[in-house]
Design a protein around this motif. Structure first.
Motif, short mmCIF file in Angstrom:
data_model
loop_
_atom_site.label_atom_id
_atom_site.label_comp_id
_atom_site.label_asym_id
_atom_site.label_seq_id
_atom_site.Cartn_x
_atom_site.Cartn_y
_atom_site.Cartn_z
N TYR A 45 -12.66 -6.50 -10.59
CA TYR A 45 -11.60 -7.42 -11.02
C TYR A 45 -10.64 -7.85 -9.91
N PRO A 46 -11.17 -8.33 -8.77
CA PRO A 46 -10.25 -8.80 -7.73
C PRO A 46 -9.29 -9.86 -8.27
N ASP A 47 -8.04 -9.72 -7.88
CA ASP A 47 -6.97 -10.67 -8.21
C ASP A 47 -6.67 -10.79 -9.71
N ASP A 48 -7.14 -9.86 -10.54
CA ASP A 48 -6.87 -9.87 -11.98
C ASP A 48 -6.07 -8.61 -12.32
N LEU A 49 -4.75 -8.72 -12.27
CA LEU A 49 -3.89 -7.55 -12.45
C LEU A 49 -4.10 -6.88 -13.80
N GLY A 50 -4.18 -7.65 -14.88
CA GLY A 50 -4.35 -7.05 -16.21
C GLY A 50 -5.62 -6.22 -16.31
N ALA A 51 -6.73 -6.76 -15.84
CA ALA A 51 -8.00 -6.04 -15.89
C ALA A 51 -7.97 -4.82 -14.97
N GLN A 52 -7.36 -4.98 -13.80
CA GLN A 52 -7.25 -3.84 -12.89
C GLN A 52 -6.45 -2.71 -13.52
N LEU A 53 -5.34 -3.04 -14.15
CA LEU A 53 -4.52 -2.01 -14.78
C LEU A 53 -5.29 -1.26 -15.87
N GLN A 54 -6.04 -1.98 -16.70
CA GLN A 54 -6.84 -1.32 -17.73
C GLN A 54 -7.83 -0.33 -17.11
N GLN A 55 -8.48 -0.74 -16.02
CA GLN A 55 -9.46 0.14 -15.38
C GLN A 55 -8.78 1.32 -14.68
N VAL A 56 -7.62 1.08 -14.08
CA VAL A 56 -6.87 2.16 -13.43
C VAL A 56 -6.53 3.24 -14.46
N TRP A 57 -5.98 2.81 -15.60
CA TRP A 57 -5.61 3.78 -16.63
C TRP A 57 -6.84 4.52 -17.16
N SER A 58 -7.96 3.82 -17.29
CA SER A 58 -9.20 4.45 -17.74
C SER A 58 -9.67 5.50 -16.73
N ASN A 59 -9.61 5.16 -15.45
CA ASN A 59 -10.01 6.11 -14.42
C ASN A 59 -9.07 7.31 -14.39
N LEU A 60 -7.78 7.07 -14.59
CA LEU A 60 -6.83 8.18 -14.66
C LEU A 60 -7.13 9.06 -15.87
N ASP A 61 -7.45 8.46 -17.00
CA ASP A 61 -7.80 9.25 -18.18
C ASP A 61 -8.97 10.18 -17.90
N ALA A 62 -9.94 9.73 -17.12
CA ALA A 62 -11.10 10.58 -16.77
C ALA A 62 -10.65 11.81 -15.98
N VAL A 63 -9.72 11.63 -15.07
CA VAL A 63 -9.19 12.76 -14.30
C VAL A 63 -8.44 13.71 -15.22
N ASP A 83 2.67 -8.14 -4.42
CA ASP A 83 3.52 -9.17 -5.06
C ASP A 83 4.37 -8.56 -6.16
N LEU A 84 5.16 -7.57 -5.78
CA LEU A 84 5.94 -6.78 -6.74
C LEU A 84 6.77 -7.66 -7.68
N HIS A 85 7.52 -8.60 -7.16
CA HIS A 85 8.40 -9.38 -8.03
C HIS A 85 7.62 -10.25 -9.01
N GLU A 86 6.51 -10.77 -8.56
CA GLU A 86 5.67 -11.59 -9.43
C GLU A 86 4.98 -10.74 -10.51
N ASN A 87 4.66 -9.49 -10.19
CA ASN A 87 3.87 -8.65 -11.08
C ASN A 87 4.68 -7.57 -11.81
N ALA A 88 5.98 -7.53 -11.60
CA ALA A 88 6.81 -6.46 -12.17
C ALA A 88 6.73 -6.40 -13.70
#
Length: 133
Positions: A45-63, A83-88
């Protein structure tokens, strides 16, 4: 002496860079930065913050599952975001959705770039197993 337990997703990068996804020492679990990758370690999911966040949380859940703990036992999270201010707002909404009523301590850091082209977020956590599940 405390027993040490480590976990890896067994994906490319772990051996090449010499790290585990987590290490548990006593009552504390230190979790490496989780990012958006699949079971083979392919960045998703390059450049897709929403999809990246879902996968990050899923990977964290596995740990967390490996260690038999829940997100309610996360004591600290650190969010690195391009892009912190844009994505906050999206980061905040995702954080609230993931943790629900649990409120870990948290730091959000703006980053010029992360490891993969198009990677917008990476999140690491510290877990205290003495917190209620």
């Amino acid at each position: 002496m405390s027993q040490i337990d480590t976990y890896s997703h067994d994906v490319s990068g772990e051996k090449e860079f010499g790290f585990a996804q987590s290490i548990k020492v006593g009552d504390t679990i230190y979790v490496s930065g989780q990012l958006s990758h699949d079971a083979e370690g392919t960045f998703l999911y390059p450049d897709d913050l929403g999809a990246q966040l879902q996968q990050v949380w899923s990977n964290l859940d596995a740990v967390l599952r490996y260690h038999g703990v829940t997100r309610n036992q996360v004591a600290l999270d650190t969010v690195f975001v391009v892009d912190l201010h844009e994505n906050a707002a999206a980061i905040a909404a995702s954080h609230l959705a993931y943790f629900g009523d649990h409120r870990p301590t948290s730091t959000t850091v703006g980053a010029a770039a992360l490891f993969f082209p198009g990677q917008l977020v990476e999140i690491n956590v510290i877990v205290d197993t003495r917190l209620p599940a």
